[in-house]
Design a protein around this motif. Structure first.
Motif, mmCIF file in Angstrom:
data_model
loop_
_atom_site.group_PDB
_atom_site.id
_atom_site.type_symbol
_atom_site.label_atom_id
_atom_site.label_comp_id
_atom_site.label_asym_id
_atom_site.label_seq_id
_atom_site.Cartn_x
_atom_site.Cartn_y
_atom_site.Cartn_z
ATOM 1 N N GLU A 175 -30.165 -34.826 36.820
ATOM 2 C CA GLU A 175 -29.984 -36.044 36.036
ATOM 3 C C GLU A 175 -28.758 -36.819 36.507
ATOM 4 O OE1 GLU A 175 -32.878 -33.739 34.160
ATOM 5 O OE2 GLU A 175 -30.841 -33.113 34.660
ATOM 6 N N ILE A 178 -26.270 -37.873 31.053
ATOM 7 C CA ILE A 178 -26.697 -36.905 30.047
ATOM 8 C C ILE A 178 -27.833 -37.515 29.226
ATOM 9 C CG2 ILE A 178 -25.988 -35.579 28.030
ATOM 10 C CD1 ILE A 178 -23.199 -35.469 29.211
ATOM 11 N N THR A 180 -30.902 -37.831 26.209
ATOM 12 C CA THR A 180 -30.811 -37.786 24.747
ATOM 13 C C THR A 180 -30.898 -36.359 24.207
ATOM 14 O OG1 THR A 180 -33.198 -38.193 24.629
ATOM 15 C CG2 THR A 180 -31.731 -40.109 24.447
ATOM 16 N N ASN A 181 -31.594 -35.479 24.906
ATOM 17 C CA ASN A 181 -31.680 -34.096 24.432
ATOM 18 C C ASN A 181 -30.454 -33.271 24.808
ATOM 19 O OD1 ASN A 181 -32.011 -33.611 27.168
ATOM 20 N ND2 ASN A 181 -34.152 -32.973 27.008
ATOM 21 N N GLY A 182 -29.536 -33.859 25.581
ATOM 22 C CA GLY A 182 -28.293 -33.186 25.929
ATOM 23 C C GLY A 182 -28.434 -32.102 26.970
ATOM 24 N N ILE A 183 -29.589 -31.997 27.629
ATOM 25 C CA ILE A 183 -29.825 -30.933 28.601
ATOM 26 C C ILE A 183 -29.837 -31.526 30.017
ATOM 27 C CG2 ILE A 183 -31.443 -29.171 29.407
ATOM 28 C CD1 ILE A 183 -32.423 -28.928 26.526
#
Length: 202
Positions: A175, A178, A180-183
């Motif tokens: 990515e 970061i 939206t799911n933070g992963i």
């Protein structure tokens, strides 16, 4: 119809430096400049690339030996930039992904008659995960060590420790920011590992 020119990348490169050696001291320094044209297809993102890079910097290496002690060390400073991108001009002026400004290494070592003890230190400063220069991968320093014992002329016992301080070093990430799911999907260097070996010579 196939564009045969798309399979060709061009590199213009200039290097110059000096070498110094006297007694147990060696020093090498090289300055470099490179301009690269790249046309490529990235399988993970399913995107084509058509861009140019400029990079300049200096690489320094050295070694000193005094009796049983020796130290080899080196570092490379690189100032790299995406100067042109036909398909994504928004990244022009950014630093290329995974390109740290400074990387370094050092190996101190002590050699006795039948025992060798040493360490190897490898490090890098911050770099960006992707060409948009939003998500930054932190720099890290990895410390390794080794001991080698030769109880007989044809027998060697060795113990190696990699990443002794169990540092988390991120080498690449998929990515560019970061989500939206933070992963973030990323790859790290191997954690602390210890190995031992016995070698026989015939």
């Amino acid at each position: 119809m196939t564009d045969q020119g798309a399979a060709v990348d061009f590199v213009r490169q200039l290097e110059g430096g000096f070498k110094f050696r006297q007694g147990g001291v060696s020093l090498y320094a090289t300055g470099f400049w490179a301009r690269t044209e790249e046309q490529n297809f990235e399988a993970t993102t399913q995107r084509f690339f058509n861009r140019e890079y400029d990079a300049k910097g200096v690489e320094i290496e050295g070694r000193i030996a005094r009796g049983p002690f020796s130290l080899s060390a080196g570092g490379t400073y690189t100032d790299a930039e995406i100067t042109r991108d036909v398909l994504n001009p928004g990244v022009e002026g950014n630093r290329p992904r995974r390109q740290a400004e400074f990387i370094y290494q050092a190996t101190p070592q002590v050699d006795f008659d039948r025992v060798t003890i040493g360490a190897n230190v490898i490090g890098t400063t911050d770099s960006y995960a992707q060409d948009n220069n939003v998500l930054k991968m932190p720099g890290y320093t990895q410390v390794n060590a080794f001991v080698s014992i030769r109880p007989a002329d044809n027998v060697t016992l060795s113990v190696n420790g990699n990443n002794l301080f169990d540092v988390k070093g991120i080498t690449e990430a998929e990515e560019g920011a970061i989500p939206t799911n933070g992963i973030v999907r990323a790859r790290s260097i191997t954690g602390r590992t210890i190995s031992a070996a016995v070698r026989f010579g015939f």
